[in-house]
Design a protein around this motif. Structure first.
Motif, PDB file in Angstrom:
ATOM      1  N   PRO A 141      64.490 114.401  48.724  1.00 49.16           N
ATOM      2  CA  PRO A 141      64.671 113.810  50.040  1.00 49.16           C
ATOM      3  C   PRO A 141      66.108 113.431  50.379  1.00 49.16           C
ATOM      4  O   PRO A 141      66.443 113.236  51.539  1.00 49.16           O
ATOM      5  N   ALA A 142      66.951 113.294  49.346  1.00 54.89           N
ATOM      6  CA  ALA A 142      68.300 112.766  49.571  1.00 54.89           C
ATOM      7  C   ALA A 142      69.175 113.084  48.361  1.00 54.89           C
ATOM      8  O   ALA A 142      68.794 113.864  47.481  1.00 54.89           O
ATOM      9  N   ASP A 217      68.193 110.366  53.306  1.00 58.35           N
ATOM     10  CA  ASP A 217      66.779 110.720  53.386  1.00 58.35           C
ATOM     11  C   ASP A 217      66.365 110.811  54.859  1.00 58.35           C
ATOM     12  O   ASP A 217      66.411 109.818  55.593  1.00 58.35           O
ATOM     13  N   MET A 248      58.053 112.097  48.572  1.00 57.50           N
ATOM     14  CA  MET A 248      58.477 112.860  49.750  1.00 57.50           C
ATOM     15  C   MET A 248      57.283 113.565  50.381  1.00 57.50           C
ATOM     16  O   MET A 248      57.110 113.544  51.611  1.00 57.50           O
TER      17      MET A 248
END
Length: 285
Positions: A141-142, A217, A248
């Motif tokens: 996600p990030a 994110d 996620m």
């Protein structure tokens, strides 16, 4: 980085240039032997990777009736890129993928592997109208949160800014060989891996490395995009921790899917199983 099993392209997989309104991109493509393709699958590789990370998967997807197109991103392997670091933001990478999908007729089934998943998400958020689905393959996600990984990435980015890229690869290889799980590839593949790494524009690879340190994110926004999403990872994936990928998927309102007997590169490790998961998702409306 994925390590190919062979440098010989499967039957039907051919190199081709994809021309877009944002430049030309090196690709590997395949189409079904018979009939009209069911649609287009656009495959985006990750950090230190390339279109060749998908070679066997491209062939498998074509066997299922899909046109499959794996790309090198800007400054990556056989696609040239500018020397300006500002050209390698997620917004720029995402706009490229939107342009690729438009050039391929739109409505692509978009697959992003590892860092390519962050780019794929950015592309969908930029223009969801040109994508039918998005698959986040061994992605997250990030930025990475693990401190050891962050330190390694920071050192690599510093090296790319200050040393010849061939020397950076030698230092990276020396580091990788200290891993107990390291398996030395055959000589021809080892030589190809060095050629691929050193063919990257150093500013591109340094910038991608930094995107793995600073990306935010945006899963919530993806969940609201209206584009159907899939999360897939290998059983022993060592990229983003699997609980993070599970979370996620939960935010996206879906269950993650696991490719057995595969690591961070299911397209190489288990192309048939990966293709089956993808095409079942494409058809599941």
């Amino acid at each position: 980085m994925s390590t190919p099993r062979s440098l010989t392209l499967p039957g039907g997989v051919v190199p081709a240039t994809l021309d877009t309104d944002r430049g030309s991109f090196a690709t590997l493509q395949a189409v079904p032997d018979i009939g009209i393709p069911l649609g287009t699958v656009l495959l985006v590789p990750g950090w230190t990777g390339s279109k060749e990370d998908f070679t066997p998967l491209v062939a498998e997807l074509a066997a299922w009736g899909w046109r499959a197109v794996a790309v090198d991103q800007r400054g990556q392997h056989e696609t040239p890129g500018p020397d300006d670091p500002a050209s390698y933001t997620l917004a720029e990478f995402g706009a490229d993928v939107v342009a690729m999908s438009k050039a391929l007729g739109g409505y692509s089934q978009l697959v992003g592997h590892s860092f390519g998943g962050l780019v794929a998400r950015e592309a969908v958020l930029t223009d969801p109208s040109v994508f039918s689905t998005i698959t986040l393959l061994c992605s997250g996600p990030a930025a990475f949160a693990d401190e050891a990984k962050r330190q390694g990435l920071e050192m690599l980015a510093y090296g790319l800014d200050n040393l010849p890229i061939d020397q950076v690869y030698s230092l990276k290889l020396e580091h990788d060989r200290k891993d107990p799980s390291w398996v030395e590839p055959p000589a021809d593949i080892a030589a190809w891996l060095r050629r691929r790494f050193t063919a990257n524009a150093p500013v591109s690879l340094a910038s991608i490395t930094r995107r793995l340190l600073d990306s935010e994110d945006r899963t919530d926004q993806l969940a609201k995009s209206g584009v159907r999403a899939q999360v897939v990872y290998g059983e022993t994936d060592d990229g983003w921790p699997r609980p993070i990928q599970d979370t996620m998927a939960e935010v996206l309102g879906i269950s993650p899917q696991v490719v057995p007997d595969a690591g961070h590169s299911p397209a190489i490790d288990q192309p048939k199983a990966t293709a089956r998961l993808l095409v079942e998702f494409f058809h599941d409306k």
